[in-house]
Design a protein around this motif. Structure first.
Motif, PDB file in Angstrom:
ATOM      1  N   HIS A  88      21.980  37.214  32.620  1.00 22.92           N
ATOM      2  CA  HIS A  88      21.926  36.997  34.063  1.00 22.92           C
ATOM      3  C   HIS A  88      22.203  38.288  34.839  1.00 22.92           C
ATOM      4  N   GLN A  89      21.787  38.295  36.087  1.00 23.91           N
ATOM      5  CA  GLN A  89      22.185  39.375  36.978  1.00 23.91           C
ATOM      6  C   GLN A  89      23.624  39.129  37.435  1.00 23.91           C
ATOM      7  N   PRO A  90      24.507  40.112  37.332  1.00 28.40           N
ATOM      8  CA  PRO A  90      25.898  39.906  37.729  1.00 28.40           C
ATOM      9  C   PRO A  90      26.069  39.380  39.155  1.00 28.40           C
ATOM     10  N   LEU A  91      25.208  39.812  40.086  1.00 30.84           N
ATOM     11  CA  LEU A  91      25.299  39.315  41.459  1.00 30.84           C
ATOM     12  C   LEU A  91      25.142  37.800  41.496  1.00 30.84           C
ATOM     13  N   VAL A  92      24.160  37.275  40.768  1.00 31.54           N
ATOM     14  CA  VAL A  92      23.911  35.832  40.769  1.00 31.54           C
ATOM     15  C   VAL A  92      25.098  35.084  40.160  1.00 31.54           C
ATOM     16  N   VAL A  93      25.656  35.629  39.088  1.00 33.22           N
ATOM     17  CA  VAL A  93      26.827  35.002  38.466  1.00 33.22           C
ATOM     18  C   VAL A  93      27.996  34.980  39.448  1.00 33.22           C
ATOM     19  N   ALA A  94      28.218  36.102  40.148  1.00 31.38           N
ATOM     20  CA  ALA A  94      29.302  36.154  41.130  1.00 31.38           C
ATOM     21  C   ALA A  94      29.077  35.126  42.232  1.00 31.38           C
ATOM     22  N   GLU A  95      27.846  35.007  42.701  1.00 28.49           N
ATOM     23  CA  GLU A  95      27.550  34.031  43.747  1.00 28.49           C
ATOM     24  C   GLU A  95      27.824  32.602  43.263  1.00 28.49           C
ATOM     25  N   GLN A  96      27.433  32.304  42.032  1.00 26.40           N
ATOM     26  CA  GLN A  96      27.643  30.957  41.502  1.00 26.40           C
ATOM     27  C   GLN A  96      29.127  30.613  41.411  1.00 26.40           C
ATOM     28  N   GLN A 141      32.104  45.055  34.732  1.00 22.01           N
ATOM     29  CA  GLN A 141      32.610  45.804  35.884  1.00 22.01           C
ATOM     30  C   GLN A 141      31.766  45.540  37.126  1.00 22.01           C
ATOM     31  N   GLU A 142      30.449  45.428  36.941  1.00 24.35           N
ATOM     32  CA  GLU A 142      29.592  45.116  38.089  1.00 24.35           C
ATOM     33  C   GLU A 142      29.917  43.726  38.634  1.00 24.35           C
ATOM     34  N   LEU A 143      30.093  42.769  37.723  1.00 25.43           N
ATOM     35  CA  LEU A 143      30.425  41.407  38.135  1.00 25.43           C
ATOM     36  C   LEU A 143      31.724  41.373  38.923  1.00 25.43           C
ATOM     37  N   LEU A 144      32.761  42.003  38.395  1.00 28.76           N
ATOM     38  CA  LEU A 144      34.053  41.999  39.082  1.00 28.76           C
ATOM     39  C   LEU A 144      33.982  42.755  40.403  1.00 28.76           C
ATOM     40  N   GLY A 145      33.129  43.756  40.455  1.00 28.14           N
ATOM     41  CA  GLY A 145      32.959  44.516  41.688  1.00 28.14           C
ATOM     42  C   GLY A 145      32.427  43.683  42.836  1.00 28.14           C
ATOM     43  N   ARG A 148      35.284  42.116  44.542  1.00 31.45           N
ATOM     44  CA  ARG A 148      36.162  43.064  45.233  1.00 31.45           C
ATOM     45  C   ARG A 148      35.444  43.805  46.367  1.00 31.45           C
ATOM     46  N   GLY A 149      34.129  43.596  46.479  1.00 34.10           N
ATOM     47  CA  GLY A 149      33.374  44.238  47.548  1.00 34.10           C
ATOM     48  C   GLY A 149      33.161  45.716  47.347  1.00 34.10           C
ATOM     49  N   THR A 150      33.032  46.134  46.079  1.00 38.60           N
ATOM     50  CA  THR A 150      32.934  47.577  45.791  1.00 38.60           C
ATOM     51  C   THR A 150      31.535  48.003  45.348  1.00 38.60           C
ATOM     52  N   SER A 151      30.543  47.152  45.508  1.00 43.39           N
ATOM     53  CA  SER A 151      29.204  47.516  45.060  1.00 43.39           C
ATOM     54  C   SER A 151      28.657  48.690  45.865  1.00 43.39           C
ATOM     55  N   ALA A 152      28.074  49.662  45.143  1.00 39.45           N
ATOM     56  CA  ALA A 152      27.494  50.838  45.800  1.00 39.45           C
ATOM     57  C   ALA A 152      26.187  50.512  46.508  1.00 39.45           C
ATOM     58  N   THR A 153      25.675  49.297  46.326  1.00 43.85           N
ATOM     59  CA  THR A 153      24.385  48.930  46.933  1.00 43.85           C
ATOM     60  C   THR A 153      24.499  48.649  48.421  1.00 43.85           C
ATOM     61  N   GLY A 154      25.743  48.387  48.867  1.00 48.34           N
ATOM     62  CA  GLY A 154      25.903  47.979  50.263  1.00 48.34           C
ATOM     63  C   GLY A 154      25.707  46.491  50.467  1.00 48.34           C
ATOM     64  N   PRO A 159      29.455  33.524  48.607  1.00 51.21           N
ATOM     65  CA  PRO A 159      30.787  33.675  49.185  1.00 51.21           C
ATOM     66  C   PRO A 159      31.809  34.270  48.224  1.00 51.21           C
ATOM     67  N   ALA A 160      31.377  35.031  47.216  1.00 51.36           N
ATOM     68  CA  ALA A 160      32.298  35.500  46.184  1.00 51.36           C
ATOM     69  C   ALA A 160      33.277  36.563  46.688  1.00 51.36           C
ATOM     70  N   GLU A 161      32.791  37.466  47.535  1.00 53.30           N
ATOM     71  CA  GLU A 161      33.615  38.608  47.930  1.00 53.30           C
ATOM     72  C   GLU A 161      34.927  38.152  48.567  1.00 53.30           C
TER      73      GLU A 161
END
Length: 332
Positions: A88-96, A141-145, A148-154, A159-161
């Motif tokens: 999975h993409q870490p962003l999608v997992v974080a969102e779920q 680390q990307e998932l946990l980021g 924590r709101g630390t993604s370099a993508t902006g 609602p994970a953050e």
């Protein structure tokens, strides 16, 4: 009850195993029903698993199933054992998990693993290959980021953050080292290979680096625990899973669980018999007194803070009875 057992938490992983003569929908509803049972018995958490394209497992979408389990319960912690992050993409997992935590605040766990599918066909269908697991540490680390709101993508994960969902790493292969370096709680099995398990735990504790998620090592040991009125009845609980495992080793597919009496009437080849007998060995199984002694031994050997029970069998009533007897042992 010994102080060692009393100080440990006891939890359950139900893999939504399908059974001969029963539908996949029944398997999923069985998991939800079991969650209510073990909540009433006082277990700490219940987790569900991720498998794709496996005839013997109905649980293919763990965050969806976790939502159903959490909706049907009130107090028990609910999570995954686990979401296979390389799929999975870490962003999608974080969102779920952000959605789950928002709906069921303070009850959600995020167990993550590094498997990328059981067969080449499954991996192809998922658009993954074995090499994708090599980036597991970076994926964590990307998932946990995202939380924590630390993604370099902006980009911000909604609602994970800002939410705190406890992460756990399923330690397979080098998973213990990854969990230690990330400073995360670790789930390690299985009880059939105690020496290998102890080596993994020792390495994890020696290498652990405190993190915002865990200030010190936290070890969850996982495996099959079967409790019944007699040793023979406890052994019969192990029979369906042992046969399905033997069948998968000799035929390449992991089938639905058969009833124990059918397995006991099967004429096995020598190879099947070897895998079958191996599948019955090494678990914690027996009467309440026998299981209490074994649990005390393994908890002293490992120093684990928690036991995640992963028992599967055809007879769901006998499974619930096993969990009821185990709850008496551990004072849940």
């Amino acid at each position: 009850m010994s102080s060692v057992i009393a100080s440990a938490r006891f939890s359950v992983l139900d893999r939504s195993r399908t059974r001969e003569g029963h539908s996949t929908g029944e398997a999923l509803r069985d998991t939800v029903r079991l969650a209510r049972e073990i909540e009433a018995l006082g277990y700490h958490r219940i987790w569900v698993s991720e498998h794709h394209g496996v005839p013997g497992v109905a649980g293919s979408a763990p965050t969806v199933l976790a939502a159903a389990v959490a909706s049907a319960t009130r107090t028990i912690r609910v999570g995954t054992g686990g979401v296979m992050l390389p799929n999975h993409q870490p962003l999608v997992v974080a969102e779920q998990f952000g959605v789950l935590e928002s709906l069921f605040p303070g009850r959600v766990d995020m167990g993550i693993g590094r498997s990328v599918g059981f067969t080449d066909g499954v991996r192809k269908a998922l658009g993954r290959d074995k090499g994708d697991a090599e980036d597991f540490a970076a994926q964590i680390q990307e998932l946990l980021g995202w939380f924590r709101g630390t993604s370099a993508t902006g980009v911000h994960a909604r609602p994970a953050e800002g939410l705190s969902v406890p992460p756990f790493v399923l330690a397979m292969g080098e998973g213990a080292d990854i969990a230690a370096r990330a400073g995360l709680p670790m789930v390690i099995g299985d009880l059939r290979n105690r020496e290998k398990m102890r080596r993994g735990i020792d390495h994890y504790r020696d290498s652990f680096r405190p993190s915002p998620w865990a200030s010190e090592p936290y070890v969850v040991i996982s495996g099959t625990v079967a409790v019944a009125a007699t040793p023979e009845e406890a052994r019969r609980l192990l029979v369906p899973e042992a046969w399905s495992m033997a069948h998968s080793r000799t035929h390449g597919t992991f089938p639905p669980l058969p009833p124990a009496e059918r397995v006991e009437a099967v004429a096995m080849t020598a190879k099947e018999r070897g895998f079958y007998e191996g599948g019955l060995a090494g678990h914690i199984a027996g009467t309440e007194e026998q299981v209490a002694h074994e649990l005390e031994t393994v908890l002293k050997e490992t120093g684990a803070q928690e036991v995640l029970v992963t028992t599967s069998t055809y007879d769901r009533a006998a499974l619930v009875d096993s969990y009821r007897r185990l709850a008496r042992i551990v004072g849940a």
